[in-house]
Design a protein around this motif. Structure first.
Motif, PDB file in Angstrom:
ATOM      1  N   SER A  97       0.794  -1.229   0.000  1.00  0.00           N
ATOM      2  CA  SER A  97       0.000   0.000   0.000  1.00  0.00           C
ATOM      3  C   SER A  97       0.820   1.269   0.000  1.00  0.00           C
ATOM      4  O   SER A  97       0.263   2.364   0.026  1.00  0.00           O
ATOM      5  CB  SER A  97      -0.914   0.026   1.229  1.00  0.00           C
ATOM      6  OG  SER A  97      -0.147   0.053   2.412  1.00  0.00           O
ATOM      7  N   ALA A 116      -8.574  -2.286  -7.329  1.00  0.00           N
ATOM      8  CA  ALA A 116      -9.744  -2.461  -6.470  1.00  0.00           C
ATOM      9  C   ALA A 116     -11.019  -2.432  -7.311  1.00  0.00           C
ATOM     10  O   ALA A 116     -11.288  -1.477  -8.024  1.00  0.00           O
ATOM     11  CB  ALA A 116      -9.783  -1.372  -5.409  1.00  0.00           C
ATOM     12  N   PRO A 247     -16.571  -4.743  -2.873  1.00  0.00           N
ATOM     13  CA  PRO A 247     -16.744  -3.448  -3.544  1.00  0.00           C
ATOM     14  C   PRO A 247     -18.024  -3.431  -4.351  1.00  0.00           C
ATOM     15  O   PRO A 247     -18.441  -4.451  -4.908  1.00  0.00           O
ATOM     16  CB  PRO A 247     -15.517  -3.352  -4.459  1.00  0.00           C
ATOM     17  CG  PRO A 247     -15.134  -4.774  -4.723  1.00  0.00           C
ATOM     18  CD  PRO A 247     -15.474  -5.527  -3.463  1.00  0.00           C
ATOM     19  N   SER A 266     -15.258   0.742   0.307  1.00  0.00           N
ATOM     20  CA  SER A 266     -14.088  -0.041  -0.094  1.00  0.00           C
ATOM     21  C   SER A 266     -12.882   0.846  -0.351  1.00  0.00           C
ATOM     22  O   SER A 266     -11.761   0.537   0.069  1.00  0.00           O
ATOM     23  CB  SER A 266     -14.411  -0.864  -1.353  1.00  0.00           C
ATOM     24  OG  SER A 266     -15.411  -1.811  -1.079  1.00  0.00           O
ATOM     25  N   ARG A 267     -13.102   1.962  -1.018  1.00  0.00           N
ATOM     26  CA  ARG A 267     -11.990   2.876  -1.288  1.00  0.00           C
ATOM     27  C   ARG A 267     -11.425   3.444   0.014  1.00  0.00           C
ATOM     28  O   ARG A 267     -10.205   3.561   0.177  1.00  0.00           O
ATOM     29  CB  ARG A 267     -12.457   4.019  -2.195  1.00  0.00           C
ATOM     30  CG  ARG A 267     -11.348   4.976  -2.603  1.00  0.00           C
ATOM     31  CD  ARG A 267     -11.892   6.102  -3.469  1.00  0.00           C
ATOM     32  NE  ARG A 267     -10.834   7.046  -3.814  1.00  0.00           N
ATOM     33  CZ  ARG A 267     -10.064   6.957  -4.894  1.00  0.00           C
ATOM     34  NH1 ARG A 267     -10.226   5.949  -5.726  1.00  0.00           N
ATOM     35  NH2 ARG A 267      -9.131   7.853  -5.132  1.00  0.00           N
ATOM     36  N   VAL A 270      -9.346   0.703   1.694  1.00  0.00           N
ATOM     37  CA  VAL A 270      -8.069   0.537   1.002  1.00  0.00           C
ATOM     38  C   VAL A 270      -7.124   1.690   1.325  1.00  0.00           C
ATOM     39  O   VAL A 270      -5.917   1.518   1.456  1.00  0.00           O
ATOM     40  CB  VAL A 270      -8.301   0.436  -0.525  1.00  0.00           C
ATOM     41  CG1 VAL A 270      -6.991   0.556  -1.290  1.00  0.00           C
ATOM     42  CG2 VAL A 270      -8.982  -0.881  -0.876  1.00  0.00           C
ATOM     43  N   LEU A 279     -10.582  -7.522  -0.724  1.00  0.00           N
ATOM     44  CA  LEU A 279     -11.812  -7.226  -1.439  1.00  0.00           C
ATOM     45  C   LEU A 279     -12.231  -8.426  -2.275  1.00  0.00           C
ATOM     46  O   LEU A 279     -11.437  -8.966  -3.053  1.00  0.00           O
ATOM     47  CB  LEU A 279     -11.620  -6.016  -2.357  1.00  0.00           C
ATOM     48  CG  LEU A 279     -11.236  -4.706  -1.682  1.00  0.00           C
ATOM     49  CD1 LEU A 279     -11.047  -3.618  -2.732  1.00  0.00           C
ATOM     50  CD2 LEU A 279     -12.278  -4.287  -0.661  1.00  0.00           C
TER      51      LEU A 279
END
Length: 289
Positions: A97, A116, A247, A266-267, A270, A279
């Motif tokens: 990440s 993603a 997602p 979801s964003r 992340v 995910l």
């Protein structure tokens, strides 16, 4: 546990790597998952030089992994496209990440955000609370559930990961009496608060039953929580081993139950979760006509 029970069936865990500590942490995390699921581990580097650098050879040897160098400029879009191709038929796609494209508080790199919602297999973005800290190895596998097909996919994935890692599972259904309107605004739902709370408890109970049927011996807790999905899951991520989510497909129209953080959960996970985020793949709607 037999390989047939784990479901990996020889499909690899694929890790996108570069010469950063974040990528090394992701590869190390992925090695544990691959070992637990009985899957081979593949490290993939996109670079101009087709020969494997020394750090990649050493990392692959230390993890018992196969390493590939794929020719390319190493730009986020090229890396993402290469990894998406490798994800087809993989058990899990893993990225770090804090690589190229990271900035500010949103610490997931550009390639991770591109992947993603696009990966044909589950995607793990390996995060820690700080850039120089390894991801957690204790705590429950936390999953958000909503009773939809995609939510059930995430629940099944989380149950399998918890089983393979010997971790407890925490399934959470988050509800609110405030929902998104058609024009992007917010309004209150017409149902009584007690009705919404009872519906949430029913959703949590159904998640518990589904897990018990799939993995009978798994330690599972299911909760119904009033609030927003992102805030609730970020709070639980503080003590989680990983968070699993589904997602929302861009092809699906918004629903009232999506809440005011439509499309952002979801964003947000992340970008900001203090633990790895997994995910589930987006379901592709069947074509009609």
């Amino acid at each position: 546990m037999a390989d047939s029970e784990k479901g990996a069936a020889g499909r690899p865990v694929v890790v996108g790597v570069d010469a950063t500590p974040s990528a090394e942490a992701a590869a190390t995390w992925a090695a544990e998952i691959a070992d637990a699921r009985g899957a081979p581990l593949h490290l993939v580097l996109v670079g101009a030089d087709t020969s494997a650098p020394g750090w990649l050879t050493a990392l692959a040897a230390s993890l018992g992994a196969h390493a590939d160098v794929v020719p390319g400029p190493g730009e986020p879009e090229t890396v993402a496209d290469t990894l998406l191709a490798r994800a087809d038929g993989a058990d899990l796609l893993v990225v770090g990440s804090h690589g190229t494209g990271s900035s500010g508080g949103l610490l997931a790199g550009t390639a991770a955000l591109r992947l993603a919602g696009s990966s044909p297999c589950p995607l793990a973005v390996v995060r820690g609370s700080e850039t120089d800290r390894t991801p957690p190895t204790t705590g429950p596998v936390v999953v958000g559930v909503d009773g939809t097909g995609a939510g059930n996919d995430a629940l099944d994935l989380a149950a399998d990961l918890a089983r393979d890692l010997g971790a407890p599972l925490l399934a959470v259904h988050v509800w609110s009496d405030v929902v998104a309107g058609a024009g992007g605004g917010a309004h209150r739902r017409p149902e009584d608060w007690s009705e919404l709370a009872a519906r949430g408890e029913g959703m949590a109970a159904e998640a518990r039953r589904r897990v018990a049927a799939r993995v009978p011996d798994l330690a599972v807790e299911a909760r119904s929580v009033e609030g927003t999905a992102l805030r609730t899951l970020l709070d639980l991520a503080e003590s989680a081993r990983m968070v699993v989510a589904a997602p929302r497909s861009a092809s699906r129209a918004p629903r009232p139950d999506d809440g005011v953080l439509l499309g952002s959960t979801s964003r947000g996970l992340v970008g900001f979760a203090p633990c790895p985020v997994v995910l589930a793949p987006v379901r592709v709607p069947a074509r009609t006509g």
